[in-house]
Enzyme design. Structure first.
Site, PDB file in Angstrom:
ATOM      1  N   ILE A   1       0.858  -1.177   0.000  1.00 54.87           N
ATOM      2  CA  ILE A   1       0.000   0.000   0.000  1.00 54.87           C
ATOM      3  C   ILE A   1       0.897   1.230   0.000  1.00 54.87           C
ATOM      4  O   ILE A   1       1.849   1.332   0.783  1.00 54.87           O
ATOM      5  CB  ILE A   1      -0.979   0.011   1.183  1.00 54.87           C
ATOM      6  CG1 ILE A   1      -1.965   1.181   1.036  1.00 54.87           C
ATOM      7  CG2 ILE A   1      -0.272   0.007   2.528  1.00 54.87           C
ATOM      8  CD1 ILE A   1      -3.189   1.065   1.909  1.00 54.87           C
TER       9      ILE A   1
ATOM     10  N   GLY B   1       2.261  12.227   5.803  1.00 53.89           N
ATOM     11  CA  GLY B   1       2.188  10.968   6.518  1.00 53.89           C
ATOM     12  C   GLY B   1       0.751  10.670   6.895  1.00 53.89           C
ATOM     13  O   GLY B   1      -0.053  10.223   6.080  1.00 53.89           O
TER      14      GLY B   1
ATOM     15  N   GLU C   1      -7.411  -1.773   9.725  1.00 46.57           N
ATOM     16  CA  GLU C   1      -5.963  -1.637   9.639  1.00 46.57           C
ATOM     17  C   GLU C   1      -5.367  -1.292  10.995  1.00 46.57           C
ATOM     18  O   GLU C   1      -4.321  -1.829  11.393  1.00 46.57           O
ATOM     19  CB  GLU C   1      -5.610  -0.578   8.604  1.00 46.57           C
ATOM     20  CG  GLU C   1      -5.958  -0.996   7.179  1.00 46.57           C
ATOM     21  CD  GLU C   1      -5.809   0.134   6.177  1.00 46.57           C
ATOM     22  OE1 GLU C   1      -5.067   1.084   6.476  1.00 46.57           O
ATOM     23  OE2 GLU C   1      -6.436   0.067   5.105  1.00 46.57           O
TER      24      GLU C   1
ATOM     25  N   ARG D   1      18.178 -17.086  35.343  1.00 50.14           N
ATOM     26  CA  ARG D   1      19.252 -16.162  35.699  1.00 50.14           C
ATOM     27  C   ARG D   1      19.276 -15.917  37.209  1.00 50.14           C
ATOM     28  O   ARG D   1      18.221 -15.697  37.826  1.00 50.14           O
ATOM     29  CB  ARG D   1      19.039 -14.835  34.962  1.00 50.14           C
ATOM     30  CG  ARG D   1      20.090 -13.785  35.244  1.00 50.14           C
ATOM     31  CD  ARG D   1      21.405 -14.120  34.592  1.00 50.14           C
ATOM     32  NE  ARG D   1      22.358 -13.018  34.720  1.00 50.14           N
ATOM     33  CZ  ARG D   1      23.601 -13.060  34.301  1.00 50.14           C
ATOM     34  NH1 ARG D   1      24.057 -14.161  33.708  1.00 50.14           N
ATOM     35  NH2 ARG D   1      24.401 -12.028  34.444  1.00 50.14           N
TER      36      ARG D   1
ATOM     37  N   GLN E   1      11.076  -9.937  44.945  1.00 46.26           N
ATOM     38  CA  GLN E   1       9.749  -9.325  44.926  1.00 46.26           C
ATOM     39  C   GLN E   1       9.608  -8.310  43.802  1.00 46.26           C
ATOM     40  O   GLN E   1       8.549  -8.225  43.175  1.00 46.26           O
ATOM     41  CB  GLN E   1       9.460  -8.652  46.272  1.00 46.26           C
ATOM     42  CG  GLN E   1       8.031  -8.124  46.373  1.00 46.26           C
ATOM     43  CD  GLN E   1       7.780  -7.397  47.681  1.00 46.26           C
ATOM     44  OE1 GLN E   1       8.277  -6.296  47.880  1.00 46.26           O
ATOM     45  NE2 GLN E   1       7.019  -8.030  48.576  1.00 46.26           N
TER      46      GLN E   1
ATOM     47  N   GLN F   1      14.724  -4.580  30.704  1.00 45.70           N
ATOM     48  CA  GLN F   1      15.417  -4.220  31.941  1.00 45.70           C
ATOM     49  C   GLN F   1      15.643  -5.453  32.808  1.00 45.70           C
ATOM     50  O   GLN F   1      16.716  -5.621  33.405  1.00 45.70           O
ATOM     51  CB  GLN F   1      14.600  -3.179  32.708  1.00 45.70           C
ATOM     52  CG  GLN F   1      15.269  -2.669  33.976  1.00 45.70           C
ATOM     53  CD  GLN F   1      16.459  -1.778  33.689  1.00 45.70           C
ATOM     54  OE1 GLN F   1      16.573  -1.214  32.605  1.00 45.70           O
ATOM     55  NE2 GLN F   1      17.346  -1.640  34.665  1.00 45.70           N
ATOM     56  N   LEU F   2      14.673  -6.333  32.847  1.00 44.97           N
ATOM     57  CA  LEU F   2      14.801  -7.535  33.671  1.00 44.97           C
ATOM     58  C   LEU F   2      15.769  -8.550  33.070  1.00 44.97           C
ATOM     59  O   LEU F   2      16.192  -9.490  33.750  1.00 44.97           O
ATOM     60  CB  LEU F   2      13.422  -8.169  33.879  1.00 44.97           C
ATOM     61  CG  LEU F   2      12.489  -7.373  34.805  1.00 44.97           C
ATOM     62  CD1 LEU F   2      11.084  -7.961  34.778  1.00 44.97           C
ATOM     63  CD2 LEU F   2      13.028  -7.346  36.232  1.00 44.97           C
TER      64      LEU F   2
END
Length: 380
Positions: free
Chosen positions: A126, A134, A245, A271, A282, A339-340
């Protein structure tokens, strides 16, 4: 991973999901890293998808499709997203380009193009965005000027998904002098037509296996029989398809978020930090609990939208909400999941790193999220 029973899908849908899952695991995932380096997926995988009945599934059997519903299309989007596969651009081809031809094309146009799209022999793109236009289609400058039984197409388009591999280009162009979206015409242009040229594929931050490029039209003569719908009446057609869409983007965003959660749950269980699995802390457990809850809430909303779009009653404003909310959620989720992963989350080998790069554009394409907010605000 999900605890939610998704009642919108039938047994036939789940059988399709199994087929799609095997296809993406066997035919796409093993090669995806190479395609990211090449910037494009090969035509062979399109033909394999066609042979497996996974292209243009919502197209009637008379035109080569499976006569499935939009829930089936959603399943294919979800399964591709589940593996973090940014390419090939199957959904653009099957669920954006093909519906325009199916819904607004003549019988001759449908018979000419849809069977090849369903088989993977013809690839669709498309072609809306321009360097200066835009989300604002009123700013389109590409022109298609009538010359007898032909139109002469001139202009430049950019950020075109499937642009370098596409055979069929669904182009929006101005066919008159009226201001705004009046005189906007949709045309199907065969990419091999003289005067059509392509720029090199963009080197993007993410979505690297999905080829994206510029297209140029220099006095391209195309028959008037390539017009979709009526000349000068293209904008209403675009507007009618926008809800579906945008919902497709939301579907993929939630599926990607769920995949990121699963990758991160598994990684944090393996890990260790200070001799203890990261998953036992926690902070990790609470963060993952928050992410899981947000994903479940988003999935309920998206499934409601899927039911409505399947019944042809999805409100475009609700679709804008879904696109905006789910892509913002995905951005937060992949960032927190990266991040983890610690330092490994920044390594391209890990799917969370690729998902982080791929996710960013979802807040831009399909109408930027700023535009989505504006659309929602107009209803207040």
């Amino acid at each position: 991973m999900t605890i939610l029973a998704r009642e919108i899908f039938s047994l036939e849908h789940e059988m399709l999901r199994e087929t799609a899952r095997k296809f993406f695991e066997q035919e796409v995932a093993p090669h995806h890293r190479d395609w990211e380096k090449q910037g494009v997926a090969p035509r062979s995988v399109w033909r394999k998808a066609g042979e497996a009945g996974l292209l243009c599934v919502a197209v009637p059997e008379a035109y080569g499709g499976c006569d499935a519903d939009r829930l089936a299309s959603a399943i294919l989007i979800e399964e591709q997203a589940r593996l973090g596969l940014s390419g090939p651009g199957f959904s653009t081809h099957s669920d954006i380009v093909a519906p325009y031809i199916l819904n607004y094309g003549t019988e001759a146009q449908k018979l000419k193009w849809l069977p090849g799209m369903a088989s993977g022999e013809l690839i669709g793109a498309i072609v809306l965005t321009e360097p200066g236009a835009g989300s604002d289609l009123r700013s389109i400058r590409t022109t298609a000027i009538r010359d007898g039984d032909e139109l002469v197409l001139n202009g430049q388009k950019t950020f075109i998904t499937n642009g370098n591999c596409a055979d069929l280009l669904l182009v929006a162009a101005k066919s008159g002098e009226a201001a705004g979206t009046k005189d906007l015409t949709l045309l199907v242009v065969e990419a091999a037509t003289p005067g059509v040229s392509r720029g090199k594929s963009f080197e993007k931050i993410g979505m690297k296996a999905q080829d994206t490029c510029e297209l140029f039209f220099d006095n391209v003569s195309i028959p008037a029989t390539s017009i979709l719908g009526e000349e000068g009446r293209g904008f209403p057609l675009l507007f009618r398809e926008l809800a579906w869409e945008r919902l497709q983007i939301a579907v993929g965003a939630v599926a990607t978020s769920a995949a990121a959660l699963e990758w991160t749950r598994d990684y944090t269980r393996e890990r260790k930090a200070f001799g203890t699995p990261i998953a036992d802390y926690q902070n990790t457990r609470f963060r993952l609990a928050e992410i899981k809850t947000e994903i479940e809430i988003a999935q309920v909303f998206v499934d409601r939208c899927l039911r409505e779009v399947n019944e042809e009653r999805l409100d475009p404003t609700v679709a804008a909400m879904a696109k905006y909310w789910c892509t913002e959620l995905m951005g937060r989720v992949v960032d927190q999941c990266l991040q983890l992963h610690g330092g490994y989350g920044y390594i391209w080998e890990y799917p969370i790193a690729r998902a982080f790069a791929d996710a960013r554009v979802h807040r831009i394409y399909g109408g930027s999220n700023e535009i989505m907010r504006e659309l929602v605000a107009r209803t207040l």
